[in-house]
Structures are given as C-alpha cells and as structure tokens.
Write a protein that holds these residues in place. Sequence first.
Motif, mmCIF file in Angstrom:
data_model
loop_
_atom_site.group_PDB
_atom_site.id
_atom_site.type_symbol
_atom_site.label_atom_id
_atom_site.label_comp_id
_atom_site.label_asym_id
_atom_site.label_seq_id
_atom_site.Cartn_x
_atom_site.Cartn_y
_atom_site.Cartn_z
ATOM 1 N N VAL A 161 61.905 41.734 123.811
ATOM 2 C CA VAL A 161 61.807 43.190 123.682
ATOM 3 C C VAL A 161 61.762 43.589 122.210
ATOM 4 C CG1 VAL A 161 62.903 43.755 125.883
ATOM 5 C CG2 VAL A 161 64.328 43.448 123.857
ATOM 6 N N ASN A 162 62.122 42.660 121.320
ATOM 7 C CA ASN A 162 62.190 43.017 119.898
ATOM 8 C C ASN A 162 60.812 43.191 119.262
ATOM 9 O OD1 ASN A 162 64.962 43.072 119.898
ATOM 10 N ND2 ASN A 162 65.176 40.922 119.295
ATOM 11 N N ALA A 163 59.877 42.301 119.568
ATOM 12 C CA ALA A 163 58.532 42.468 118.998
ATOM 13 C C ALA A 163 57.953 43.793 119.484
ATOM 14 C CB ALA A 163 57.616 41.316 119.390
ATOM 15 N N ARG A 164 58.159 44.076 120.735
ATOM 16 C CA ARG A 164 57.615 45.316 121.279
ATOM 17 C C ARG A 164 58.155 46.540 120.518
ATOM 18 N NH1 ARG A 164 58.376 46.298 127.595
ATOM 19 N NH2 ARG A 164 57.897 44.085 127.544
ATOM 20 N N PRO A 207 69.195 40.121 113.501
ATOM 21 C CA PRO A 207 69.732 39.409 114.661
ATOM 22 C C PRO A 207 68.816 39.612 115.870
ATOM 23 C CG PRO A 207 70.908 41.465 114.324
ATOM 24 C CD PRO A 207 69.921 41.355 113.203
ATOM 25 N N GLY A 208 68.957 38.737 116.872
ATOM 26 C CA GLY A 208 68.118 38.836 118.058
ATOM 27 C C GLY A 208 68.617 39.827 119.094
ATOM 28 N N ILE A 209 69.870 40.204 119.028
ATOM 29 C CA ILE A 209 70.403 41.142 120.034
ATOM 30 C C ILE A 209 69.727 42.500 119.821
ATOM 31 C CG2 ILE A 209 72.500 42.336 120.818
ATOM 32 C CD1 ILE A 209 74.055 39.783 120.091
ATOM 33 N N PRO A 210 69.019 42.983 120.849
ATOM 34 C CA PRO A 210 68.136 44.144 120.652
ATOM 35 C C PRO A 210 68.830 45.366 120.053
ATOM 36 C CG PRO A 210 67.660 43.096 122.752
ATOM 37 C CD PRO A 210 68.877 42.407 122.200
ATOM 38 N N TYR A 218 73.754 32.285 124.406
ATOM 39 C CA TYR A 218 73.176 33.619 124.286
ATOM 40 C C TYR A 218 74.230 34.688 124.546
ATOM 41 C CZ TYR A 218 69.316 30.476 124.586
ATOM 42 O OH TYR A 218 68.485 29.411 124.348
ATOM 43 N N PRO A 219 74.668 35.349 123.479
ATOM 44 C CA PRO A 219 75.688 36.381 123.660
ATOM 45 C C PRO A 219 75.100 37.629 124.304
ATOM 46 C CG PRO A 219 74.967 36.327 121.375
ATOM 47 C CD PRO A 219 74.246 35.211 122.079
ATOM 48 N N ARG A 220 75.929 38.310 125.038
ATOM 49 C CA ARG A 220 75.546 39.584 125.651
ATOM 50 C C ARG A 220 76.651 40.570 125.391
ATOM 51 N NH1 ARG A 220 74.149 38.431 131.943
ATOM 52 N NH2 ARG A 220 72.471 36.938 131.549
ATOM 53 N N PHE A 221 76.285 41.797 125.170
ATOM 54 C CA PHE A 221 77.291 42.838 125.107
ATOM 55 C C PHE A 221 77.245 43.617 126.412
ATOM 56 C CE2 PHE A 221 76.357 42.432 120.465
ATOM 57 C CZ PHE A 221 77.584 41.875 120.142
ATOM 58 N N SER A 222 78.353 43.613 127.139
ATOM 59 C CA SER A 222 78.434 44.452 128.335
ATOM 60 C C SER A 222 79.422 45.553 128.018
ATOM 61 C CB SER A 222 78.957 43.654 129.528
ATOM 62 O OG SER A 222 78.155 42.528 129.745
ATOM 63 N N GLY A 230 66.568 36.864 115.408
ATOM 64 C CA GLY A 230 67.236 35.787 116.139
ATOM 65 C C GLY A 230 67.686 34.619 115.285
ATOM 66 N N GLY A 231 68.579 33.826 115.858
ATOM 67 C CA GLY A 231 69.030 32.587 115.211
ATOM 68 C C GLY A 231 70.044 32.778 114.106
#
Lengths: 241, 241
Positions: free
Chosen positions: A20-23, A143-146, B197-201, A67-68
Amino acid sequence: MIAAIVLIGDELLSGKVQDVNARYLIERLRALGVDLRRVLILPDDVPTLAEEIPRLAAQVDVVFTSGGVGPTHDDVTMEGIAAGFGAPLFQHPELEALLRARRGDQLREAHLRMARVPEGTTLIPGGVIRWPTTLFRNVYIFPGIPELLRAKFEAIAPRLQGARIYADAIELEADEGAIAPLLEATQDDFNVAIGSYPRFSEGAGLWVRITVESRDEAAVAAAIAHLRDALPSATRSPPEG
Amino acid sequence: MIAAIVLIGDELLSGKVQDVNARYLIERLRALGVDLRRVLILPDDVPTLAEEIPRLAAQVDVVFTSGGVGPTHDDVTMEGIAAGFGAPLFQHPELEALLRARRGDQLREAHLRMARVPEGTTLIPGGVIRWPTTLFRNVYIFPGIPELLRAKFEAIAPRLQGARIYADAIELEADEGAIAPLLEATQDDFNVAIGSYPRFSEGAGLWVRITVESRDEAAVAAAIAHLRDALPSATRSPPEG
C-alpha cells in the motif's frame, strides 16, 4: 524533480503482504508535481540493496525507501545502504537516547539495531511521529508500516520541489491503431504527453481512453480541443491523475 | 528458478492506473514455487528500457514484462528491448499475417507496429488468446491488458520450473526487539526463512506475525514447533503464501 521509490521486503515479493506504500507515495508525488521515474521492489538482501540503491540514487534527484528498518534479522535496509555507499554504520547517539528513554529497562540489544545508521545520515523531525526521519544523501529511509510511512512522508513533503501537472482525458469507441497517427502528431505539435489506454468492455466493443498531460495548462486545453475536433465521437471523461 | 517482473507504463508511475498485473504474477509465481527477486515499474522510455531490461535479464533466470506492446506512440517495449540487446527490430511475417487476417481492409500502418519484434524472438502459442506470446531470450513480453496477460501467463506456466515452498505462521503479542534473538537463532538452526512483521492494533498493543518458509516441509514444522515452545502465548494463524 525526479523521484524513485524502493519497497524492501521478501513479504512483498512472495505475496504475503500487498503493497500500500507505493500506491500512497505515487499519489502524493503526483499531487505535489514530482516526476516519479522508477518503482523497485527488492528482497531483504544486503548485497542486492547495496547494488541497487546507490545506482538508483545516482539516476534521480530523490529516493524513498520503505521497510527493513526494525529490530529483527530481516531488517537490513541500513546495512544495505551503508554497504552500497561505503559509509560505515554507527550507533547514532540521538537515536540511542530516544530508544533508552522509550524502553527503559525493557531495552534489549536488538532494539539498539534501530539506532544504527550510515555515517552522514541526517535526522529530520518526524512530524507527528516522535522517531525522526533518516535522510542519507538523497535517500529518505522510511519504515514499512503504512501509518508511520505516511506521517513521515508528510513531514518531509514541504522539502520536495514539484511543479503542478495538468491533466485531462477523453474517451471514445475506437481502434487504437486507427487513431495512432493523430495521437502522435498531437503530442508533437502541442508539446504535451499523450497516453492511449485500450479497454475491453463486454458487448461495447473497443474503447480507448486518451490522456493529455503537461505542466502548461493552456497546452493541455489546446491539445484536448484539437483531439475533440478530430474525433467527434469522443466523450469527455472526468480528469484523473 | 529466479524471476523478475517489469511493469512498463507512465500510467502506473503517475497513478492514473493501479497495477493488477504484478499482483497476479506474484501470486502465481509463488504458487508455482518460482522465486521472485525483483519487481520494477519503468516509464515508456526507450533508453530506460534498453538499460534496465538486459541488466535484469542477466540477474535472473526469467523476466516477465507487462505493457507497451500496442500500436500507439507510447508503446515502446519492443523498441526498448531491441535497443538494449542490440537486436534489430523486424517485421515478423507470422505476426503480420495474423494482423492482415484479423483486420482486413481496416488494417492501418500503426497496426503493423504490433508485428515488429526483436530478431531472435520466439513465438509461443498464446493459449486461449490467438495472438502468440513473444519470448526474447529469457524475457516473456506480455501485454498490459490484465485479461490478456493472465491468459498468456497461464499458457507458458508449464514451462516454469518451480519447487513448492512450504509456509506456516504464528502470531503473538510481543515486542519484536525482545524476540529478535530467538528468531535469528531459529532461522539459522532450522535452515528456514523467518519473517517478522509487526502490526499495530488499536487498543490491543503490539502484535507480531512470524512467518516460516522453506522448500523442506519438515523443517518448517520443526521450526514452528520450536517457536511455539519458546513463545507459549503464540497463536497459530492460518498459513498464507
């Protein structure tokens, strides 16, 4: 200003995670009038990153990586960039202090990986995110987290030098091959970028969407008017992009 | 077998069109057990394609390109590949005959562009699509229209030599930094690929999804069992990818 995006992560190449990040970055760069010339998806592999990122950074004005950058063994973006540019990794005291303040006695050795950046890295305030954005030469390392990527991009967006791109489009039922010479001549005569995108609509035959773009608003309007004169069956469709 | 994907089109870089072809190919390659190492999105620009495609073709076993093969001025994939490999474009008699049979007296000069391929191109039956698939060296050249790309990919899929990848995953509420050493040691000890892969909930704290993959099914099972022993709070989540 010419930009490139690098998404880093085996999970994108295996399909475990959909990008979703590139988008997001594509849409925002377009709105800011920055020309995007490349998107790469690369694996979590130091030699690959070391080869590809400096090469890309030499081809464009600004690179955004995603990311990474976490604390686990598969987070190798900083190592890849450091190796690629021949800039040693070092423990950044400001990042280390932030980690120690946040984690207290929960701090583990692995967390300190997140303070390791290539020498020469600039820290930029991360906007609504406390953790700063890292900029190495012309490479913004996100970071990769959107949610985090978006906040950090918006924090640096005012630094990007774009110029508005004007766009309009028409659609018509036509065979692309029959109108190809008109499109090419119009592109040349009006000095605009013309795109031609065929669509198959079931039962409706062949449709073509023709897009006209330029940083010169009057040129777009003139080219569209010319195409509409030449193609009376064209319908105007809402401008996109 | 190592693969790469190249999506060609200004419309993808400007956000006018959202990619669906990479997503399709990523899923299919994974299912076939082919390792994907790169995805590139490139503009409709002959020098760029001429530089990037041969470089990529030398890095991997097989390249799939999507887009830029129609009859209009912005369809420059064949020209880019020809220039990049130093293989002159020529009018392929079999493709020209197909175009003449299909178009009859509606055939225009622009249509004949679609019969121009680099010398040395192999034509492969296109499956349910009458138009053949073009293969130049190790580069499969697919159209950008999703329905056509899919049909053509499925027609050549039996030629790809993959080996099944086994995957499993667990999820737990944890701080990635605290479990990082366990993950790295498990990856090394069991000779599997581990992703974290971390997630934030919102309201649920930090969750991590840990994926384990290998072509050795027993190694995946053993590594997952080891992680579950070490991380009693882990829940098994449905395998993906």
